[in-house]
Write a protein that holds these residues in place. Structure first.
Motif, short mmCIF file in Angstrom:
data_model
loop_
_atom_site.label_atom_id
_atom_site.label_comp_id
_atom_site.label_asym_id
_atom_site.label_seq_id
_atom_site.Cartn_x
_atom_site.Cartn_y
_atom_site.Cartn_z
N ILE A 118 71.62 25.38 49.33
CA ILE A 118 72.26 25.74 50.62
C ILE A 118 71.28 26.50 51.50
O ILE A 118 71.16 26.24 52.72
CB ILE A 118 73.53 26.56 50.35
CG1 ILE A 118 74.61 25.68 49.69
CG2 ILE A 118 74.06 27.16 51.65
CD1 ILE A 118 75.84 26.44 49.26
N ILE A 119 70.56 27.46 50.91
CA ILE A 119 69.59 28.24 51.69
C ILE A 119 68.51 27.31 52.25
O ILE A 119 68.13 27.41 53.42
CB ILE A 119 68.98 29.35 50.82
CG1 ILE A 119 70.04 30.40 50.48
CG2 ILE A 119 67.78 29.98 51.51
CD1 ILE A 119 69.55 31.46 49.50
N ALA A 153 68.76 24.20 52.88
CA ALA A 153 69.33 23.36 53.94
C ALA A 153 69.47 24.13 55.25
O ALA A 153 69.23 23.59 56.35
CB ALA A 153 70.69 22.82 53.49
N VAL A 154 69.83 25.41 55.16
CA VAL A 154 70.03 26.21 56.37
C VAL A 154 68.72 26.46 57.08
O VAL A 154 68.63 26.38 58.32
CB VAL A 154 70.74 27.52 56.01
CG1 VAL A 154 70.74 28.49 57.19
CG2 VAL A 154 72.18 27.25 55.57
N ILE A 155 67.67 26.77 56.34
CA ILE A 155 66.39 27.13 56.97
C ILE A 155 65.44 25.95 57.03
O ILE A 155 64.25 26.13 57.31
CB ILE A 155 65.75 28.30 56.21
CG1 ILE A 155 65.32 27.84 54.81
CG2 ILE A 155 66.66 29.50 56.15
CD1 ILE A 155 64.47 28.86 54.09
N TRP A 156 65.93 24.75 56.72
CA TRP A 156 65.02 23.60 56.64
C TRP A 156 64.29 23.36 57.96
O TRP A 156 63.11 22.99 57.97
CB TRP A 156 65.83 22.36 56.24
CG TRP A 156 64.95 21.17 55.97
CD1 TRP A 156 64.77 20.07 56.74
CD2 TRP A 156 64.11 20.97 54.84
NE1 TRP A 156 63.90 19.18 56.18
CE2 TRP A 156 63.46 19.72 54.97
CE3 TRP A 156 63.84 21.75 53.70
CZ2 TRP A 156 62.57 19.23 54.04
CZ3 TRP A 156 62.94 21.25 52.77
CH2 TRP A 156 62.32 20.00 52.94
N ARG A 157 64.96 23.56 59.08
CA ARG A 157 64.31 23.32 60.38
C ARG A 157 63.25 24.37 60.68
O ARG A 157 62.43 24.19 61.57
CB ARG A 157 65.35 23.32 61.49
CG ARG A 157 66.32 22.15 61.42
CD ARG A 157 67.35 22.23 62.53
NE ARG A 157 68.27 21.11 62.50
CZ ARG A 157 68.05 19.94 63.13
NH1 ARG A 157 66.95 19.79 63.84
NH2 ARG A 157 68.92 18.96 63.05
N LYS A 158 63.31 25.52 59.99
CA LYS A 158 62.38 26.62 60.29
C LYS A 158 61.10 26.55 59.47
O LYS A 158 60.23 27.40 59.61
CB LYS A 158 63.06 27.97 59.98
CG LYS A 158 64.47 28.10 60.49
CD LYS A 158 64.56 28.02 61.99
CE LYS A 158 65.95 28.37 62.50
NZ LYS A 158 67.00 27.49 61.98
N ILE A 159 61.00 25.60 58.57
CA ILE A 159 59.88 25.63 57.61
C ILE A 159 58.78 24.65 57.96
O ILE A 159 57.79 24.56 57.26
CB ILE A 159 60.39 25.30 56.19
CG1 ILE A 159 60.99 23.88 56.18
CG2 ILE A 159 61.40 26.33 55.72
CD1 ILE A 159 61.40 23.45 54.80
N ARG A 160 58.96 23.91 59.05
CA ARG A 160 57.97 22.88 59.37
C ARG A 160 56.86 23.45 60.23
O ARG A 160 56.50 22.93 61.28
CB ARG A 160 58.65 21.71 60.06
CG ARG A 160 59.72 21.06 59.19
CD ARG A 160 60.47 19.96 59.90
NE ARG A 160 59.59 18.85 60.24
CZ ARG A 160 60.01 17.75 60.86
NH1 ARG A 160 61.28 17.62 61.20
NH2 ARG A 160 59.14 16.78 61.14
N ARG A 161 56.32 24.61 59.84
CA ARG A 161 55.24 25.26 60.60
C ARG A 161 53.88 24.65 60.21
O ARG A 161 53.02 24.49 61.04
CB ARG A 161 55.22 26.75 60.30
CG ARG A 161 56.49 27.44 60.71
CD ARG A 161 56.71 27.37 62.19
NE ARG A 161 57.93 28.06 62.61
CZ ARG A 161 58.40 28.03 63.84
NH1 ARG A 161 57.77 27.31 64.76
NH2 ARG A 161 59.50 28.68 64.15
#
Length: 1192
Positions: A892-893, A895-903
């Motif tokens: 779940i975590i 999935a929630v932050i998945w958009r924030k990890i593509r740095r």
């Protein structure tokens, strides 16, 4: 003599005077006596009164005498008679004189020894150094003379003295019982020692040595008891009263003064050396021939055999051995016939001189017509033979038996063959005539027309001429035949290899050539007019190279060729090999130990006479070749077949066996049950199971046949008590009436509360390791249990309703006991354990008690599952629940932050690995729960359990291979300084190929190799890979532990690189560095943790019943999901920062406010969030920088 006495008195008086002076009594001796005794010649009455009123005074005087004639002094003192009166008027007397101490000089000083009855005190022994042993605080010799005039003192310890006691009984001889000596001996034997005569006087031992009684001349005969004898001097002086040797004797004509018989070991023998002589003894018995029994020689031999050697004639004359060599008796002409015994013979010269009385060879003979003077038969090894060479002749023997056909048994030829097979060769007819071999070639018997039919045995045949002349009695070929109508004069069947065949050209068969292809030819050889007798041979021709080459054993072959090869030396039969992968692989082994195969052939014809020797040979061969037997499954099967054949033969002939034969049977059976045979029995039972599935009509298993043969043989044991102990099998047979209670081998207790039929016998056989033989197969054909007690065979001659058996368990950690017996009829004859008629009564930590209503072979089955521990179950269930919950939270975590990890690529790939690790473990845990539900049922469905094992194996391997992918990513990004090289898509492809492709390959190979052998999953316990048979579990353990090792090496390399590269160029590289640090930290924690977990898993296999190992493994294994959540996700500060930021954004979005700053802040958050989706945002603003640096 008077002079010696005077000298003696003088010595005594001087000694007394010296002693008085030494003690400073310097009065004269007469004054001393006068004053001491207060005598007066004129007052006699007063003296008498003083004597009456006063006790005498006793003085002990010590005197030192220097003399060189010590022995003379001792001799003189012994001749003195005490008391010695010094002065009658003064009544002074010497009561005793004892020599106490003898001192003599040596090289270094003095040595003072005490006389008998005296000893030095302990202080003197220590101060002056004892020169002998100190016993009881005293010694008998010291190295010096004490300066204070001390001498040896009377030894206060009780002396042990030997007395020679003479009992003189005088009474009329007529009134003396004849066995008076025996009665006296009996009385002495009844004495108990020590025998106290007074408080301080005891008899410690008593030996009756000499008994004297009147002889016929009025004198005495003195006889020694056993172990005693007269010395040679006594025997010569008084004369031996029997023909004893001159060395010593046990009886003489008289009693020497103060002399008695002595122990044989102490007896003084004459100096004449003992001589061992060989005598040739001639016993001349003369009596009427009519009164002599016909077996007089046999009776004489029997008497001689009963002699025990050495046989003592006198004390020094013994017969050490005796050989009966020659027996002479009258012949029909009135002369003598002198016959040699076995192993003896007349020399060739004697045979020629006196003439042999039978047709012996010219080499030597065993019987001649006369007795040579001073000549007897000699040992064969010493016999002088004639120079004529020994001749080996072949005889053709015709045995003509004539009796009514009606009285002849139908199998008379078979019986004759059986008798011939029991002969052992060479068979000696006389000493020089032996049958070295015998072949039964021809048997003739009447045919239906009144003539003869002469039948050849196997490997023999009539020649073509005989077949034509007498006519073949069956449709044999025209080349030769095995039966003709008549017996040719002086002609018998000949070996087939020597048989003269007809010269007619080979028209007796037809050859047909069938050409299948251009390279293969098939030849069919058929006997003319007989289609049943044909053989087909296919000749294959090929231009290809042979793939398998082993010329010495299997020759050359192509792939899939099947060839039969020879056995090892000492074995008979054949091996079968198939050409695979360019090697001959043995698929069948039918090689049997040759002595066992020979006994197998004999087992079909055993009878009452040959049975004891047969079983003795079987046990000897089995024991002597134990190492070969236990490793050869075909040999074990042959021995079982031997026992089965003999059991059937005993039943058909109604034969009984004694304890000796039964012991040989148990020795043989014991070798077949030892632990070393387990692998062979596993192969045999596995082969029986596979044959059972292919042919349900004949399912007799070898192990079941083995037990049934033993039961059948045991029934033939005679009804008498027996107690037979061997190393592996114990048998006890005993009689009982109504009840029975006994323990066997301290491992099984049997109780029979009630039985019928009066006195009856019960036989109990306890097998120490029959669990190696019988599979743990119950009535549901399940092998989940193990045999956890001794196998016991119980038989009784009476009727028994109920029997109670208490077994000591072999493994106390097993559970769920079942009371079972071996049911031979289960699975259409395959056999298995059945609980019918048996019930469990009680179970303790070490024993299981059962009750059954019938007799057969019993044991107990128990479950070998892991310990049934409530703590273990609690840890497993709670831990798996926490693990699944943690993995769900982790996903779940992510999935929630998945958009924030593509740095950056490193951060992105790290989270891909974490997600796949979590997914793999989550699915594996779900399948684990499914497998536990399946295995908890009474029956474990094989297809469902196989599927569960497949998925658990796959996803657990995927977990480790994704960890390997993370490690390789860490290594790649650490070594590659600049962000160049593989693209993100390439690394994703590599990751998924490694994470799921490699496990899939391993799992498919494992199931394809083991599934068809039914060894993919465990037979007992839960749904998981097998370990006992196929070692399939290694397909998981080896990859998992290797990945753990590789990741540890990677961590060391990365740590080294990161310590050397400390400078941060820019923010982008800082973010990259942070991602690498997170990966390294995750691997540094999870790799040892997972390695420890599955290391404990290996430990549960090594010690499956160790509670601590199971609990530790359950704890770490069930909490792996929790460890992934904590160390893979929550401990990443940027993940926490992002979660915190999103939480703050959520709270600010829900507040109701009109402040502009709040609206600005909310819109800024979304703008930043949108920017993050497009990549890095670098700004000098503190707020923006902090927001844009949230990349993980």
């Amino acid at each position: 003599m008077a002079l010696l006495r005077t000298i003696g008195y003088t010595v005594v008086i001087l000694a007394m005077l010296y002693s008085l002076e030494k003690w400073e009594y310097r009065q004269s001796l007469s004054v001393f006596f006068k004053e001491e005794m207060d005598t007066d010649p004129s007052h006699t009455l007063v003296r008498e009164k003083r004597v009456a009123n006063f006790s005498p005074s006793y003085y002990t005087l010590e005197a030192v005498i220097n003399t060189s004639q010590l022995d003379s002094l001792r001799t003189f003192l012994r001749t003195l008679r005490f008391p010695i009166h010094i002065n009658n008027s003064l009544e002074i007397e010497i009561t005793s004189i004892d020599v106490t101490t003898v001192c003599s000089s040596n090289m270094t000083g003095y040595q003072c020894r005490c006389e008998e009855g005296f000893a030095w005190s302990y202080n003197n022994c220590i101060n002056h150094q004892a020169c002998d042993t100190i016993v009881g605080d005293t010694c008998g010799c010291i190295s010096g003379l004490p300066a204070d005039d001390q001498y040896c003192m009377l030894n206060s310890s009780k002396p042990v003295l030997d007395f020679e006691l003479v009992i003189d009984l005088r009474f009329p001889v007529s009134s003396a019982p004849s066995n008076i000596i025996d009665q006296f001996r009996s009385k002495l034997r009844n004495f108990t020692f020590p025998h106290y005569i007074t408080q301080s006087l005891a008899v410690t031992d008593l030996n009756f040595t000499t008994g004297c009684y009147p002889n016929s001349t009025g004198g005495l005969q003195c006889q020694c008891e056993e172990q005693f004898a007269w010395s040679c001097d006594m025997c010569k002086s008084y004369g031996a009263c029997r023909n004893d040797t001159t060395q010593t004797c046990r009886c003489i004509n008289g009693l020497p003064p103060n002399q008695f018989c002595e122990p044989i070991t102490n007896t003084s023998l004459c100096v004449t050396p003992t001589t061992v002589l060989d005598f040739e003894l001639v016993i001349d018995l003369r009596f009427p021939v009519s009164s002599a029994p016909s077996n007089i020689i046999d009776q004489f031999r029997s008497k001689l055999r009963n002699f025990t050697f050495p046989h003592y004639i006198t004390q020094s004359l013994a017969v050490t051995d005796l050989n009966f060599t020659t027996g002479c008796y009258p012949n029909s002409t009135g002369g003598l016939q002198c016959q040699c015994e076995e192993q003896f013979a007349w020399s060739c010269d004697m045979c020629k001189s006196y003439g042999a009385c039978r047709n012996d060879t010219t080499q030597t003979c065993r019987c001649i017509n006369g007795l040579p003077p001073n000549q007897f038969c000699e040992p064969i090894t010493n016999t002088s033979l004639c120079v004529t060479p020994t001749t080996v002749l072949d005889f053709e023997l015709v045995i003509d038996l004539r009796f009514p056909v009606s009285s002849a048994p139908s199998n008379i030829i078979d019986q004759f063959r059986s008798k011939l097979r029991n002969f052992t060769f060479p068979h000696y007819i006389t000493q020089s005539l032996a049958v070295t071999d015998l072949n039964f070639t021809t048997g003739c018997y009447p045919n239906s027309t009144g003539g003869l039919q002469c039948q050849c045995e196997e490997q023999f045949a009539w020649s073509c001429d005989m077949c034509k002349s007498y006519g073949a009695c069956r449709n044999d070929t025209t080349q030769t035949c095995r039966c003709i109508n008549g017996l040719p004069p002086n002609q018998f069947c000949e070996p087939i290899t020597n048989t003269s065949l007809c010269v007619t050209p080979t028209t007796g068969y037809t050859t047909t050539t069938l050409v299948d292809t251009c390279v293969n030819k098939t030849f069919i050889c058929q006997v003319k007019n007989f289609e049943a007798f044909k053989s087909e041979i296919t000749l294959e021709q090929s231009t290809e190279d042979f793939e398998c080459q082993n010329y010495t054993v299997y020759g050359y072959g192509k792939d899939s060729d099947r060839v039969d090869g020879p056995c090892a030396p000492g074995m008979v039969g054949q091996k079968t090999a198939v050409c695979r992968n360019k090697q001959w692989q043995e698929t069948e082994d039918n090689c049997v130990l040759k002595p066992i195969q020979d006994l197998f052939e004999q087992s079909k014809f055993v009878n009452e006479q040959s049975l004891p020797e047969f079983f003795k040979n079987l046990s000897d061969v089995t024991v002597n070749f134990t190492d070969t037997v236990v490793e050869s499954a075909p040999t074990i099967k042959t021995i079982v077949q031997i026992l089965n054949n003999v059991a059937n033969q005993m039943s058909s002939l109604n034969l009984s066996i004694n304890n000796t034969i039964m012991k040989d049977v148990l020795i043989t059976a014991g070798v077949l049950t030892i632990n070393e045979t387990k692998k062979s029995w596993d192969r045999i039972n596995s082969n029986d199971n596979s044959q059972s599935s292919n042919n349900s009509a004949n399912n007799k298993s070898v192990s079941s046949q083995f037990l049934q043969s033993l039961e059948n043989i045991t029934r033939r044991l005679i009804n008498s008590s027996a107690d037979i102990n061997t190393s592996s099998v114990l048998l006890k047979k005993t009689a009982f009436n109504n009840t029975f209670n006994a323990s066997f081998d301290s491992s099984v207790e049997i109780k029979i509360p009630e039985a019928y039929g009066g006195e009856k016998f019960i036989t109990v056989i306890t097998f120490k390791s029959m669990d190696n033989v019988l599979p743990a197969r119950d009535q549901t054909n399940s092998t989940l249990e193990v045999i956890n007690g001794r196998v016991v065979l119980v038989q009784s001659s009476g009727s028994i309703k109920n029997i109670s058996l208490t077994f000591n368990t072999i493994n106390n950690n097993l559970e769920d006991p079942q009371c079972v017996f071996w049911n031979f009829s289960l699975f259409t004859g395959l056999g298995g354990w059945d609980d019918g008629g048996c019930e469990l009564v009680s179970k303790t930590n070490e024993t299981v008690t059962c009750t059954c209503d019938h007799l057969t072979s019993f044991s107990i089955l128990m479950s070998p599952n892991s310990p049934d521990d409530p703590v273990l179950k609690y840890i497993t269930y709670v831990g798996v629940g926490i693990s699944i919950g943690s993995l769900v939270i982790c996903l779940i975590i992510e999935a929630v932050i998945w958009r924030k990890i593509r740095r950056n690529n490193t951060s992105y790939l790290r989270h891909v690995s974490i997600v796949n690790i979590a997914v793999s473990l989550l699915i594996a845990d779900i399948w684990f729960i499914v497998g536990a539900a399946i295995s908890d049922g009474k029956e474990k469905p094989l297809p469902a359990c196989t599927a569960v094992t497949f998925f658990i194996h796959f996803f657990y391997l995927a977990l480790f291979f994704w960890m390997l992918a993370s490690g390789l990513l860490l290594l790649y990004r650490t070594v590659s300084v600049f962000d160049v090289g593989l693209s993100k898509k390439s690394m994703l492809a590599i990751g998924f190929s490694l994470g799921y492709g490699a496990p899939l390959i391993i799992v498919i190979i494992t199931i394809s190799v083991t599934a068809h052998k039914l060894t993919y999953i465990r037979q007992d316990g839960g749904c998981w890979l097998d370990w006992d048979k196929s070692k399939a579990l290694l397909a998981f353990v080896i990859p998992a532990l290797m990945i753990v090792l590789i990741n540890l090496i990677i961590l060391l390399v990365v740590l080294y690189k990161m310590l050397r590269r400390r400078a941060v160029v820019d923010t982008a590289q800082a973010a990259e560095r942070h991602a690498l640090v997170v990966i390294a930290r995750t691997l540094a924690v999870l790799t040892p943790l997972f390695g420890l977990t599955w290391g404990l898993g290996v430990g549960t296999m090594a010690v499956p019943y160790n509670r601590g190992t199971h609990i530790s493994f359950a704890f770490f294994n069930s909490l792996q999901g929790f460890f992934i959540l904590v160390f893979g996700t929550l401990l990443d500060k940027k993940v926490r920062s992002e979660i915190s930021l999103m939480s703050q954004s959520s709270r600010s979005g829900t507040r109701s406010t009109s402040a502009g700053t709040s609206s600005t802040s909310r819109l800024g958050f979304f703008r930043n969030l949108r920017r993050r989706r497009d990549g890095y945002h670098i700004s000098s603003s503190d707020h923006v920088a902090s927001s844009s640096s949230v990349n993980t």
